[in-house]
Design a protein around this motif. Structure first.
Motif, PDB file in Angstrom:
ATOM      1  N   GLU A  50       1.093  -1.725   0.509  1.00 35.35           N
ATOM      2  CA  GLU A  50      -0.043   0.282  -0.025  1.00 35.35           C
ATOM      3  C   GLU A  50       0.569   1.524  -0.309  1.00 35.35           C
ATOM      4  N   VAL A  51       2.058   1.628   0.852  1.00 35.35           N
ATOM      5  CA  VAL A  51       2.480   2.531   0.639  1.00 35.35           C
ATOM      6  C   VAL A  51       3.427   2.356  -0.354  1.00 35.35           C
ATOM      7  N   ALA A  52       4.249   1.031  -1.293  1.00 33.48           N
ATOM      8  CA  ALA A  52       4.901   1.191  -1.778  1.00 33.48           C
ATOM      9  C   ALA A  52       4.199   1.510  -3.643  1.00 33.48           C
ATOM     10  N   GLY A  53       3.033   1.319  -3.113  1.00 33.08           N
ATOM     11  CA  GLY A  53       1.876   1.707  -5.209  1.00 33.08           C
ATOM     12  C   GLY A  53       2.244   2.890  -5.309  1.00 33.08           C
ATOM     13  N   ASP A  54       2.095   4.004  -4.382  1.00 29.77           N
ATOM     14  CA  ASP A  54       1.883   5.397  -5.301  1.00 29.77           C
ATOM     15  C   ASP A  54       3.189   5.718  -5.510  1.00 29.77           C
ATOM     16  N   GLY A  55       4.307   4.481  -6.003  1.00 34.21           N
ATOM     17  CA  GLY A  55       5.433   4.474  -6.432  1.00 34.21           C
ATOM     18  C   GLY A  55       6.660   5.375  -5.824  1.00 34.21           C
ATOM     19  N   GLN A  56       6.701   6.532  -4.965  1.00 38.54           N
ATOM     20  CA  GLN A  56       7.529   6.945  -4.425  1.00 38.54           C
ATOM     21  C   GLN A  56       8.713   6.493  -3.190  1.00 38.54           C
ATOM     22  N   GLY A  57       8.498   4.774  -3.444  1.00 33.17           N
ATOM     23  CA  GLY A  57       9.419   4.392  -2.659  1.00 33.17           C
ATOM     24  C   GLY A  57       9.032   3.215  -1.869  1.00 33.17           C
ATOM     25  N   SER A  58       9.881   2.191  -1.791  1.00 37.31           N
ATOM     26  CA  SER A  58       9.330   1.216  -0.678  1.00 37.31           C
ATOM     27  C   SER A  58       8.780   2.163   1.091  1.00 37.31           C
ATOM     28  N   PRO A  59       8.393   0.686   2.064  1.00 37.09           N
ATOM     29  CA  PRO A  59       8.544   1.363   3.871  1.00 37.09           C
ATOM     30  C   PRO A  59       9.740   1.579   3.784  1.00 37.09           C
ATOM     31  N   THR A  60      10.295   2.150   5.037  1.00 38.11           N
ATOM     32  CA  THR A  60      11.071   2.184   5.523  1.00 38.11           C
ATOM     33  C   THR A  60      11.065   0.710   7.161  1.00 38.11           C
ATOM     34  N   SER A 104      17.496  -1.700  12.651  1.00 36.98           N
ATOM     35  CA  SER A 104      17.375  -2.068  13.982  1.00 36.98           C
ATOM     36  C   SER A 104      15.771  -2.095  14.121  1.00 36.98           C
ATOM     37  N   ALA A 105      15.418  -2.369  15.093  1.00 36.40           N
ATOM     38  CA  ALA A 105      13.474  -2.911  14.772  1.00 36.40           C
ATOM     39  C   ALA A 105      12.294  -1.476  15.423  1.00 36.40           C
ATOM     40  N   ASP A 106      13.579  -0.778  16.230  1.00 38.45           N
ATOM     41  CA  ASP A 106      13.297   0.479  16.732  1.00 38.45           C
ATOM     42  C   ASP A 106      12.041   1.115  16.255  1.00 38.45           C
ATOM     43  N   ALA A 107      12.271   1.333  15.277  1.00 36.30           N
ATOM     44  CA  ALA A 107      11.827   2.402  14.144  1.00 36.30           C
ATOM     45  C   ALA A 107      10.301   1.669  13.981  1.00 36.30           C
ATOM     46  N   ALA A 108      10.404   0.708  13.834  1.00 35.10           N
ATOM     47  CA  ALA A 108       9.475  -0.277  13.685  1.00 35.10           C
ATOM     48  C   ALA A 108       8.021  -0.394  14.764  1.00 35.10           C
ATOM     49  N   THR A 109       9.026  -0.403  15.689  1.00 38.86           N
ATOM     50  CA  THR A 109       8.557  -0.592  17.225  1.00 38.86           C
ATOM     51  C   THR A 109       7.205   0.520  17.496  1.00 38.86           C
ATOM     52  N   ALA A 110       8.269   1.657  17.567  1.00 38.80           N
ATOM     53  CA  ALA A 110       7.711   2.697  17.663  1.00 38.80           C
ATOM     54  C   ALA A 110       5.956   3.424  16.781  1.00 38.80           C
ATOM     55  N   LEU A 111       5.901   2.310  15.406  1.00 32.45           N
ATOM     56  CA  LEU A 111       4.860   2.496  14.647  1.00 32.45           C
ATOM     57  C   LEU A 111       3.589   2.481  15.866  1.00 32.45           C
ATOM     58  N   PHE A 112       3.549   1.913  16.583  1.00 34.86           N
ATOM     59  CA  PHE A 112       2.404   0.898  17.131  1.00 34.86           C
ATOM     60  C   PHE A 112       2.701   2.259  18.628  1.00 34.86           C
ATOM     61  N   GLU A 113       1.412   2.699  19.290  1.00 38.08           N
ATOM     62  CA  GLU A 113       2.058   4.227  20.135  1.00 38.08           C
ATOM     63  C   GLU A 113       1.547   3.332  21.530  1.00 38.08           C
ATOM     64  N   GLU A 114       0.192   2.162  21.266  1.00 42.36           N
ATOM     65  CA  GLU A 114      -0.411   2.045  22.733  1.00 42.36           C
ATOM     66  C   GLU A 114       0.785   0.855  23.119  1.00 42.36           C
ATOM     67  N   ALA A 115      -0.004   0.736  24.515  1.00 42.18           N
ATOM     68  CA  ALA A 115       1.231  -0.620  25.383  1.00 42.18           C
ATOM     69  C   ALA A 115       1.663  -1.612  24.385  1.00 42.18           C
ATOM     70  N   HIS A 116       2.262  -2.200  24.302  1.00 47.02           N
ATOM     71  CA  HIS A 116       2.405  -3.665  23.445  1.00 47.02           C
ATOM     72  C   HIS A 116       3.745  -4.142  24.496  1.00 47.02           C
ATOM     73  N   PHE A 117       3.867  -5.735  23.874  1.00 44.11           N
ATOM     74  CA  PHE A 117       4.646  -6.549  24.757  1.00 44.11           C
ATOM     75  C   PHE A 117       4.654  -7.359  23.603  1.00 44.11           C
ATOM     76  N   PRO A 118       5.926  -8.368  24.814  1.00 45.31           N
ATOM     77  CA  PRO A 118       6.577  -9.298  22.592  1.00 45.31           C
ATOM     78  C   PRO A 118       5.254 -10.576  22.861  1.00 45.31           C
ATOM     79  N   ASP A 201       8.336  10.485   3.435  1.00 43.65           N
ATOM     80  CA  ASP A 201       7.271  11.743   3.739  1.00 43.65           C
ATOM     81  C   ASP A 201       6.569  11.192   4.477  1.00 43.65           C
ATOM     82  N   GLY A 202       6.930   9.965   5.205  1.00 44.72           N
ATOM     83  CA  GLY A 202       5.077  10.194   6.181  1.00 44.72           C
ATOM     84  C   GLY A 202       4.596   9.216   5.552  1.00 44.72           C
ATOM     85  N   HIS A 203       4.600   8.817   4.455  1.00 45.77           N
ATOM     86  CA  HIS A 203       3.128   8.130   3.993  1.00 45.77           C
ATOM     87  C   HIS A 203       3.063   6.406   4.652  1.00 45.77           C
ATOM     88  N   MET A 204       2.073   6.655   5.423  1.00 46.47           N
ATOM     89  CA  MET A 204       1.902   5.332   5.966  1.00 46.47           C
ATOM     90  C   MET A 204       0.923   4.459   6.056  1.00 46.47           C
TER      91      MET A 204
END
Length: 270
Positions: A50-60, A104-118, A201-204
């Motif tokens: 869905e993110v890459a579908g606009d032709g502007q690049g892959s998600p990070t 690192s997984a840190d950037a991905a982990t921050a995509l969900f702001e609510e509490a989460h556990f392993p 560009d923050g596209h999500m």
């Protein structure tokens, strides 16, 4: 070839031994096509596309958050886990994605702001997702995370309050050949959401999956067989040592699973 194995060290061995030959012959090897790791891999790829579908690049970064895993364990699963723990060395997140750009997984982990556990099975799912992303977006370093939200425990508590837990309970310590009773196989369920983001560009994008049936057994059997039948009918979109989301293509697999079991196996929401 399709299986539902969760033993990542064995998958890494199969990749090394048979990956090149399978690709040369136009065949697909697809492991972890059950609860581990088809749902997480598929929603991750759908969100990434869905993110890459606009032709502007892959998600990070791509993250999965489970909200429901209502099911039980079997003796075979317990025995397999015990064997793997005793006979296999731990495998890293890139063990089936050699050559992938590691981040690192840190950037991905921050995509969900609510509490989460392993999430207990993230060590199985994340290597598969990394392989999918490295094949779909070569050379791109994509942060990957997978966790469980607090609703997993809340939903499990409600599931376990069923009166049949008293009249027809599952085995507490199942032996090989023992597992959830029929009512659990039928009434089990699962749900997860994947989010993908492009930092530039923050596209999500977000994709939610809701599934019916005990995720580790009834639904697991159905999803893996639907994938295998799809490969038999149409042939692989990605030959070689593939992944659940790439073997047929993510959109094609989504459509197959949404039509399965009269439309009651899985539903996806963007």
């Amino acid at each position: 070839y399709v299986d539902i194995t969760g033993e990542t060290p064995w998958k890494a061995e199969m990749l090394q031994r048979y990956g090149d030959e399978a690709e040369a012959r136009g065949l697909a090897i697809v492991q972890s096509a059950g609860l581990d790791s088809l749902p997480a891999d598929l929603v991750s790829m759908l969100a990434a596309d869905e993110v890459a579908g606009d032709g502007q690049g892959s998600p990070t970064e791509v993250a999965v958050l489970w909200s429901k895993v209502n099911g039980w364990k079997s003796g075979g699963t317990v025995a397999s886990g015990e064997y793997s723990a005793l006979h296999h060395l731990p495998a890293g997140p890139y063990s089936v994605a050699p050559g992938a750009t590691q981040v690192s997984a840190d950037a991905a982990t921050a995509l969900f702001e609510e509490a989460h556990f392993p999430y207990p099975m993230s060590a199985v799912d994340i290597p598969v997702i990394h392989r999918s992303m490295s094949l779909r977006f070569p050379g791109q370093g994509i942060s990957i995370a997978e966790d469980a939200g607090p609703s997993v425990a809340e939903n499990m508590q409600a599931f376990m309050s069923d009166p049949r837990m008293l009249t027809d309970p599952p085995p507490v310590s199942p032996k090989p050949g023992e597992g959830p009773p029929a009512w659990m196989l039928k009434t089990g369920s699962f749900a997860a959401e994947a989010r993908a983001r492009r930092a530039a560009d923050g596209h999500m994008a977000a994709v939610r999956l809701d599934g019916a049936g005990d995720p580790g057994y009834q639904a697991c059997a159905q999803m893996s067989v639907e994938l295998a039948l799809g490969l038999a009918r149409m042939g692989p979109a990605a030959p070689g040592f593939s992944t659940p989301s790439l073997a047929l293509g993510a959109a094609q697999l989504r459509d197959i699973l949404e039509a399965a079991n009269g439309g009651h196996l899985m539903n996806f929401t963007v």
